[in-house]
Each structure stands twice: as C-alpha cells, then as structure tokens.
Enzyme design. Sequence first.
Site, PDB file in Angstrom:
ATOM      1  N   LEU A 151       0.864  -1.184   0.000  1.00 34.26           N
ATOM      2  CA  LEU A 151       0.000   0.000   0.000  1.00 34.26           C
ATOM      3  C   LEU A 151       0.897   1.229   0.000  1.00 34.26           C
ATOM      4  O   LEU A 151       2.015   1.193   0.516  1.00 34.26           O
ATOM      5  CB  LEU A 151      -0.892   0.012   1.252  1.00 34.26           C
ATOM      6  N   ASP A 152       0.403   2.321  -0.556  1.00 34.20           N
ATOM      7  CA  ASP A 152       1.166   3.569  -0.530  1.00 34.20           C
ATOM      8  C   ASP A 152       1.408   4.015   0.912  1.00 34.20           C
ATOM      9  O   ASP A 152       0.662   3.634   1.834  1.00 34.20           O
ATOM     10  CB  ASP A 152       0.408   4.670  -1.279  1.00 34.20           C
ATOM     11  N   LYS A 153       2.403   4.843   1.083  1.00 35.74           N
ATOM     12  CA  LYS A 153       2.791   5.323   2.411  1.00 35.74           C
ATOM     13  C   LYS A 153       1.603   5.829   3.221  1.00 35.74           C
ATOM     14  O   LYS A 153       1.460   5.524   4.409  1.00 35.74           O
ATOM     15  CB  LYS A 153       3.841   6.428   2.268  1.00 35.74           C
TER      16      LYS A 153
ATOM     17  N   THR B 130      -1.702   5.376   2.544  1.00 38.18           N
ATOM     18  CA  THR B 130      -2.915   4.567   2.461  1.00 38.18           C
ATOM     19  C   THR B 130      -2.922   3.603   3.643  1.00 38.18           C
ATOM     20  O   THR B 130      -1.912   2.971   3.946  1.00 38.18           O
ATOM     21  CB  THR B 130      -2.963   3.778   1.144  1.00 38.18           C
TER      22      THR B 130
ATOM     23  N   ARG C 155      -5.725   5.981  -7.272  1.00 35.79           N
ATOM     24  CA  ARG C 155      -5.518   7.433  -7.291  1.00 35.79           C
ATOM     25  C   ARG C 155      -5.443   7.958  -8.726  1.00 35.79           C
ATOM     26  O   ARG C 155      -6.023   9.006  -9.063  1.00 35.79           O
ATOM     27  CB  ARG C 155      -4.255   7.782  -6.510  1.00 35.79           C
TER      28      ARG C 155
END
Length: 314
Positions: A136-138, A140, A235
């Site tokens: 997951l993104d930083k 998220t 996104r």
Amino acid sequence: MKLIQQSFQIENQQAGNRLDHALHLLLPDYSRSRIQQWIQQGLVTVNDELCKPRQKVYSGDLVDLDVPEQVITSDQPQAIKFDILYQDEDIIVVNKPSNLVVHPAAGHPDGTLVNGLLAHDSRLQQLPRAGIVHRLDKDTTGVMVVARNLTAHSWLIDQLQQRLVKREYVALTQGVVTAGRSIETGIGRHPQNRKKMSVQAGGKLAITHFQVARKFNHYSLINIQLETGRTHQIRVHMAHLNYPLLGDGVYGGRARIPAGIDTALQPLVQDFKRQALHAQRLSFEHPRSHEMVSFEAPLAEDFESLLEALIRYD
C-alpha cells in the site's frame, strides 16, 4: 552468485504437463512466474536442451536446473507500530497505519513495515522483502497479508498474479460522482514526473471497479474493487475521471475548498493531509487449508472522523 543445482526425472504423473506446470508441482515453494523466468533465462534444460515454459514434458525426460539461490532480505529489525489483525504459521495479516512506508527504498532506508515485521518475527529474514507480497502507498491505510514461509509466499504471489485475491477499498473523492463504473486503461510512469504514474495507451493493463456508497454536497464516498494492482492505480484512475481522492496532493493538485462548504467542515477538510483511501477488506485462498478467508481493517481514526463530519454537515 551462489547457484542451486537440481535434477528431476519426469514421472508418469507429470507427463503431458507444460514444463512450467510440472516444475511448479515438483517445486511448490517457488511461484510459477519465477519458474517461468528461470526457463526464459536459459537456466532450465530438458534432456540437455534449452526449452520454453509452454513445451510439454514426458515420462523419462531429464530436467536440470541451475538457478540463483533465493535472495533474502538484509534489512534490520526495528520497533515499528502496527496492528496485527490475524496470524498463524503461514500468514500475518496487518492493519497498516498512515505515514508508514511498506519496504525500504530510496529516501526510506529504514523505519518501514518490513523493519517492523522483522522485529515481530526474525524468521521473515529468510524471505524476500520479509514476506511482503503486495503493498500500500505510504499514506494509504488498511489490511495487508504477509507470508511467513516460502510456500505461503509463492502461493500468495500466484493468487495475486491470477487475480484471485479480492481487494476492497473505500475512498472519499473530491466532487460528487454521478454513478459507479469500471475503468480499464493502461498505466505507466509519467513521462515528465518520474515519481508519478499516469494513464497511457501503452501502459500496463489496470482495471478498477467502483460503486457510489454515499453522496455529500461536495464529495462522495465510494467502494472500490481492484482487479489489477498497479502502482497508485486507484488514485490515478479517479483523477483521470476528474474525481481525485480528497487530500491527494499528488494527483488532485492543490486542495480545493468548495464554495458554500459548511464553515465547521472546512478546517477538517483542510487538515486532512493524505489521500482518503483505506484498504478495507482482503479475501484469498489460505495457502495451507486452501479455504477462502477474509480479513477486514477498521477505518483509520482520521478517515472515520472526517467521514462522520461529512455526514453531520451534509
């Protein structure tokens, strides 16, 4: 580089299978995609001849492998805070908080989820990226699964590559989304900004499905299902539809405060400094029991507070 050298003779039960499938049965600790890479790199021979993944093998064929030894992580254990939703001998399911990078990379050499996982279970040192199979993104939040052994690692990677893992998210968008839909595009590295991704005709296939859960005066709550897992996929896709995620400074530009927004709500929106995206539920076949399992992570506190405020001032 240290190599692993192994030889197999194809038995009747493997005869007639594709080479990559037969090797996957013989080497269940390795994913089929990795075995295919070995074959394509010329590291596998059948009867002393180079081969292709799709070619069939027959009883008595001699298969030789001369492949690189499994690379293990060199990252160090660190005390990192994250919640464990479930664990057994094969998997760890975590609820990743915001502001936590999943694995070390340029600009983030440590202080990551990988470092925290190594502190939780030192045996993960023997697995690539400490058992991480997706990320997951930083900023998220939400549910992730981590493998605890090589068999589980290969099983989960194969599940992801075959699109058998069900990944469900919730998000808040800027703007009122008219209706749910499916988005299918190519996604690749942005040609001008290498830190961003963008929709591109020649990019990797990316498929996102979403439904509108609730509409507010200026925002929407949406439920999302990922069919593929490209970098920043949700996104990028929502920004492409002109409904960027609330708080997403990378793909949504400067935060827009809509005219007529309730004065009590305005500072809450302005203070939300990350993309409003949460990995809510993850479902997959368990690597040992092969039964479908499902895990859900509660909304992060900041997301839940913002959602409650949107409902209150709607």
